[in-house]
Write a protein that holds these residues in place. Structure first.
Motif, PDB file in Angstrom:
ATOM      1  N   ASN A  29       0.829  -1.215   0.000  1.00  0.00           N
ATOM      2  CA  ASN A  29       0.000   0.000   0.000  1.00  0.00           C
ATOM      3  C   ASN A  29       0.863   1.264   0.000  1.00  0.00           C
ATOM      4  O   ASN A  29       0.558   2.238  -0.700  1.00  0.00           O
ATOM      5  CB  ASN A  29      -0.936   0.009   1.206  1.00  0.00           C
ATOM      6  N   LEU A  30       1.941   1.243   0.782  1.00  0.00           N
ATOM      7  CA  LEU A  30       2.823   2.403   0.854  1.00  0.00           C
ATOM      8  C   LEU A  30       3.567   2.615  -0.462  1.00  0.00           C
ATOM      9  O   LEU A  30       3.754   3.757  -0.906  1.00  0.00           O
ATOM     10  CB  LEU A  30       3.811   2.241   2.004  1.00  0.00           C
ATOM     11  N   ARG A  31       3.991   1.522  -1.092  1.00  0.00           N
ATOM     12  CA  ARG A  31       4.656   1.625  -2.400  1.00  0.00           C
ATOM     13  C   ARG A  31       3.710   2.210  -3.439  1.00  0.00           C
ATOM     14  O   ARG A  31       4.115   3.003  -4.294  1.00  0.00           O
ATOM     15  CB  ARG A  31       5.160   0.255  -2.847  1.00  0.00           C
ATOM     16  N   ARG A  32       2.442   1.842  -3.337  1.00  0.00           N
ATOM     17  CA  ARG A  32       1.444   2.372  -4.270  1.00  0.00           C
ATOM     18  C   ARG A  32       1.267   3.874  -4.076  1.00  0.00           C
ATOM     19  O   ARG A  32       1.110   4.632  -5.036  1.00  0.00           O
ATOM     20  CB  ARG A  32       0.120   1.642  -4.072  1.00  0.00           C
ATOM     21  N   LYS A  33       1.309   4.306  -2.822  1.00  0.00           N
ATOM     22  CA  LYS A  33       1.188   5.739  -2.544  1.00  0.00           C
ATOM     23  C   LYS A  33       2.374   6.523  -3.093  1.00  0.00           C
ATOM     24  O   LYS A  33       2.218   7.643  -3.581  1.00  0.00           O
ATOM     25  CB  LYS A  33       1.076   5.968  -1.032  1.00  0.00           C
ATOM     26  N   LEU A  34       3.577   5.916  -3.020  1.00  0.00           N
ATOM     27  CA  LEU A  34       4.758   6.593  -3.541  1.00  0.00           C
ATOM     28  C   LEU A  34       4.726   6.701  -5.061  1.00  0.00           C
ATOM     29  O   LEU A  34       5.204   7.683  -5.642  1.00  0.00           O
ATOM     30  CB  LEU A  34       6.027   5.847  -3.101  1.00  0.00           C
ATOM     31  N   ARG A  35       4.170   5.679  -5.696  1.00  0.00           N
ATOM     32  CA  ARG A  35       4.110   5.688  -7.156  1.00  0.00           C
ATOM     33  C   ARG A  35       3.009   6.595  -7.684  1.00  0.00           C
ATOM     34  O   ARG A  35       3.123   7.143  -8.781  1.00  0.00           O
ATOM     35  CB  ARG A  35       3.871   4.257  -7.670  1.00  0.00           C
ATOM     36  N   ASN A  36       1.943   6.746  -6.903  1.00  0.00           N
ATOM     37  CA  ASN A  36       0.813   7.567  -7.337  1.00  0.00           C
ATOM     38  C   ASN A  36       0.528   8.647  -6.303  1.00  0.00           C
ATOM     39  O   ASN A  36      -0.496   8.609  -5.618  1.00  0.00           O
ATOM     40  CB  ASN A  36      -0.436   6.698  -7.542  1.00  0.00           C
ATOM     41  N   PRO A  37       1.422   9.615  -6.193  1.00  0.00           N
ATOM     42  CA  PRO A  37       1.234  10.667  -5.187  1.00  0.00           C
ATOM     43  C   PRO A  37       0.083  11.590  -5.541  1.00  0.00           C
ATOM     44  O   PRO A  37      -0.220  11.806  -6.716  1.00  0.00           O
ATOM     45  CB  PRO A  37       2.562  11.419  -5.211  1.00  0.00           C
ATOM     46  N   GLU A  38      -0.539  12.127  -4.506  1.00  0.00           N
ATOM     47  CA  GLU A  38      -1.610  13.088  -4.720  1.00  0.00           C
ATOM     48  C   GLU A  38      -1.037  14.498  -4.642  1.00  0.00           C
ATOM     49  O   GLU A  38      -0.228  14.809  -3.778  1.00  0.00           O
ATOM     50  CB  GLU A  38      -2.706  12.916  -3.662  1.00  0.00           C
ATOM     51  N   GLY A  39      -1.461  15.364  -5.515  1.00  0.00           N
ATOM     52  CA  GLY A  39      -0.977  16.737  -5.507  1.00  0.00           C
ATOM     53  C   GLY A  39       0.296  16.887  -6.312  1.00  0.00           C
ATOM     54  O   GLY A  39       0.743  15.966  -7.002  1.00  0.00           O
ATOM     55  N   LYS A  40       0.925  18.027  -6.249  1.00  0.00           N
ATOM     56  CA  LYS A  40       2.125  18.320  -7.016  1.00  0.00           C
ATOM     57  C   LYS A  40       3.355  17.754  -6.326  1.00  0.00           C
ATOM     58  O   LYS A  40       3.544  17.915  -5.139  1.00  0.00           O
ATOM     59  CB  LYS A  40       2.283  19.833  -7.194  1.00  0.00           C
ATOM     60  N   ALA A  41       4.197  17.155  -7.142  1.00  0.00           N
ATOM     61  CA  ALA A  41       5.391  16.519  -6.578  1.00  0.00           C
ATOM     62  C   ALA A  41       6.340  17.536  -5.976  1.00  0.00           C
ATOM     63  O   ALA A  41       7.151  17.210  -5.111  1.00  0.00           O
ATOM     64  CB  ALA A  41       6.111  15.717  -7.666  1.00  0.00           C
ATOM     65  N   ALA A  42       6.269  18.777  -6.407  1.00  0.00           N
ATOM     66  CA  ALA A  42       7.206  19.791  -5.931  1.00  0.00           C
ATOM     67  C   ALA A  42       6.757  20.440  -4.631  1.00  0.00           C
ATOM     68  O   ALA A  42       7.479  21.240  -4.049  1.00  0.00           O
ATOM     69  CB  ALA A  42       7.392  20.868  -6.995  1.00  0.00           C
ATOM     70  N   SER A  43       5.558  20.147  -4.180  1.00  0.00           N
ATOM     71  CA  SER A  43       5.030  20.804  -2.992  1.00  0.00           C
ATOM     72  C   SER A  43       5.743  20.338  -1.734  1.00  0.00           C
ATOM     73  O   SER A  43       6.232  19.217  -1.653  1.00  0.00           O
ATOM     74  CB  SER A  43       3.532  20.541  -2.855  1.00  0.00           C
ATOM     75  N   ILE A  44       5.789  21.220  -0.725  1.00  0.00           N
ATOM     76  CA  ILE A  44       6.438  20.885   0.547  1.00  0.00           C
ATOM     77  C   ILE A  44       5.689  19.767   1.258  1.00  0.00           C
ATOM     78  O   ILE A  44       6.286  18.851   1.830  1.00  0.00           O
ATOM     79  CB  ILE A  44       6.495  22.133   1.452  1.00  0.00           C
ATOM     80  N   SER A  45       4.356  19.813   1.183  1.00  0.00           N
ATOM     81  CA  SER A  45       3.548  18.787   1.839  1.00  0.00           C
ATOM     82  C   SER A  45       3.821  17.413   1.252  1.00  0.00           C
ATOM     83  O   SER A  45       3.840  16.410   1.975  1.00  0.00           O
ATOM     84  CB  SER A  45       2.064  19.123   1.715  1.00  0.00           C
ATOM     85  N   PHE A  46       4.052  17.366  -0.063  1.00  0.00           N
ATOM     86  CA  PHE A  46       4.348  16.069  -0.689  1.00  0.00           C
ATOM     87  C   PHE A  46       5.683  15.524  -0.195  1.00  0.00           C
ATOM     88  O   PHE A  46       5.819  14.337   0.090  1.00  0.00           O
ATOM     89  CB  PHE A  46       4.368  16.202  -2.209  1.00  0.00           C
ATOM     90  N   ARG A  47       6.686  16.419  -0.115  1.00  0.00           N
ATOM     91  CA  ARG A  47       8.011  15.969   0.332  1.00  0.00           C
ATOM     92  C   ARG A  47       7.953  15.452   1.767  1.00  0.00           C
ATOM     93  O   ARG A  47       8.591  14.464   2.116  1.00  0.00           O
ATOM     94  CB  ARG A  47       9.022  17.113   0.209  1.00  0.00           C
ATOM     95  N   ARG A  48       7.186  16.141   2.602  1.00  0.00           N
ATOM     96  CA  ARG A  48       7.015  15.676   3.977  1.00  0.00           C
ATOM     97  C   ARG A  48       6.291  14.336   4.012  1.00  0.00           C
ATOM     98  O   ARG A  48       6.673  13.427   4.749  1.00  0.00           O
ATOM     99  CB  ARG A  48       6.237  16.712   4.773  1.00  0.00           C
ATOM    100  N   GLY A  49       5.233  14.229   3.195  1.00  0.00           N
ATOM    101  CA  GLY A  49       4.476  12.981   3.145  1.00  0.00           C
ATOM    102  C   GLY A  49       5.314  11.832   2.632  1.00  0.00           C
ATOM    103  O   GLY A  49       5.233  10.710   3.145  1.00  0.00           O
ATOM    104  N   LYS A  50       6.157  12.107   1.645  1.00  0.00           N
ATOM    105  CA  LYS A  50       7.031  11.076   1.090  1.00  0.00           C
ATOM    106  C   LYS A  50       8.011  10.581   2.139  1.00  0.00           C
ATOM    107  O   LYS A  50       8.262   9.376   2.263  1.00  0.00           O
ATOM    108  CB  LYS A  50       7.786  11.623  -0.123  1.00  0.00           C
ATOM    109  N   LYS A  51       8.566  11.514   2.917  1.00  0.00           N
ATOM    110  CA  LYS A  51       9.509  11.128   3.962  1.00  0.00           C
ATOM    111  C   LYS A  51       8.834  10.276   5.027  1.00  0.00           C
ATOM    112  O   LYS A  51       9.399   9.286   5.504  1.00  0.00           O
ATOM    113  CB  LYS A  51      10.112  12.381   4.603  1.00  0.00           C
ATOM    114  N   MET A  52       7.596  10.623   5.381  1.00  0.00           N
ATOM    115  CA  MET A  52       6.856   9.846   6.371  1.00  0.00           C
ATOM    116  C   MET A  52       6.556   8.447   5.863  1.00  0.00           C
ATOM    117  O   MET A  52       6.669   7.460   6.605  1.00  0.00           O
ATOM    118  CB  MET A  52       5.554  10.565   6.726  1.00  0.00           C
ATOM    119  N   ILE A  53       6.195   8.357   4.581  1.00  0.00           N
ATOM    120  CA  ILE A  53       5.903   7.047   3.990  1.00  0.00           C
ATOM    121  C   ILE A  53       7.155   6.183   3.960  1.00  0.00           C
ATOM    122  O   ILE A  53       7.122   4.993   4.275  1.00  0.00           O
ATOM    123  CB  ILE A  53       5.325   7.219   2.564  1.00  0.00           C
TER     124      ILE A  53
END
Length: 240
Positions: free
Chosen positions: A150-174
């Motif tokens: 499930n986590l790998r799927r989230k990394l491959r299909n992120p929601e929102g813009k990849a350049a956003s700060i929230s995405f980078r934080r979410g990616k690190k948490m995942i």
């Protein structure tokens, strides 16, 4: 001093002491098993370490006499896992909790039989408790694998813009959560190897592990548990 303070703090809790006793027990079994196969002098030291390992293991068994209520409280709090988004993870977790809940009374009966408190054959109860432990580990492995997928799927299909700060934080948490689940998976696999070894001979590799290999599997699992606990403690300290 910081390391000593962390050790003292860990020993003040039941879970912290249990992790330390478990690590020492399997560590003694690993070293003792290796030395027991050497020359006469080393063999004697190895046998003594194996005796220490057995006593530490018995200590953990006695301490687990008081785990039933804590497990019941956790199972009651989790319930049917309605907060879980994934149905498979929810089912695996509920059955896992049930297996853990049944494990304790079965082990208590086996312990009481060995201590001559009750007059029954302890063998079948040890087999039953080991089987429930193995089932719990197997379910835990399945749960970790599903979470990782499930986590790998989230990394491959992120929601929102990849350049956003929230995405980078979410990616690190995942990625942090994936690392934790991978370690949990490895720990459960190591413990499952030992659980199968302690089942009646004839089932897979049951009864075929030498003492040092049992010690190695248990030491790997224990060190992962200690590492995860220390990492969790560090995060809580940083957050406070």
């Amino acid at each position: 001093m910081a390391a000593l303070s962390g050790l003292v703090s860990s020993l003040e809790s039941y879970r912290g002491r249990d992790r330390l006793i478990r690590t020492l027990s399997y560590g003694c079994q690993l070293i003792g098993g290796l030395l027991a196969e050497q020359s006469s002098v080393r063999s004697e030291v190895g046998k003594r370490l194996l005796l220490i390992s057995a006593q530490l293991s018995h200590c953990r068994t006695v301490l687990r006499l008081f785990d039933d209520l804590a497990m019941l409280a956790y199972s009651k709090q989790y319930g049917l896992g309605t907060k879980e988004e994934d149905a498979i993870i929810r089912c695996l977790s509920v059955v896992n909790n049930l297996a853990d809940q049944l494990y304790y009374p079965c082990e208590h009966v086996a312990w009481a039989a060995d201590a001559k408190i009750i007059h029954i054959n302890s063998t079948r109860w040890w087999i039953l408790s080991t089987g429930l432990w193995g089932l719990s580990l197997l379910l835990g492995i399945g749960r970790s694998l599903k979470i990782i997928l499930n986590l790998r799927r989230k990394l491959r299909n992120p929601e929102g813009k990849a350049a956003s700060i929230s995405f980078r934080r979410g990616k690190k948490m995942i990625e942090t959560q994936m690392k934790s689940e991978i370690l949990t998976l490895l720990s459960n696999v190591a413990d499952l190897a030992n659980a199968i070894h302690w089942l009646p001979p004839g089932f897979l590799w049951a009864g075929r592990f030498p003492p040092w290999l049992v010690g190695l599997m248990g030491t790997v699992s224990s060190l992962i548990s200690v590492y995860q606990a220390s990492g969790s403690h560090s995060e809580n300290t940083d957050d406070s």
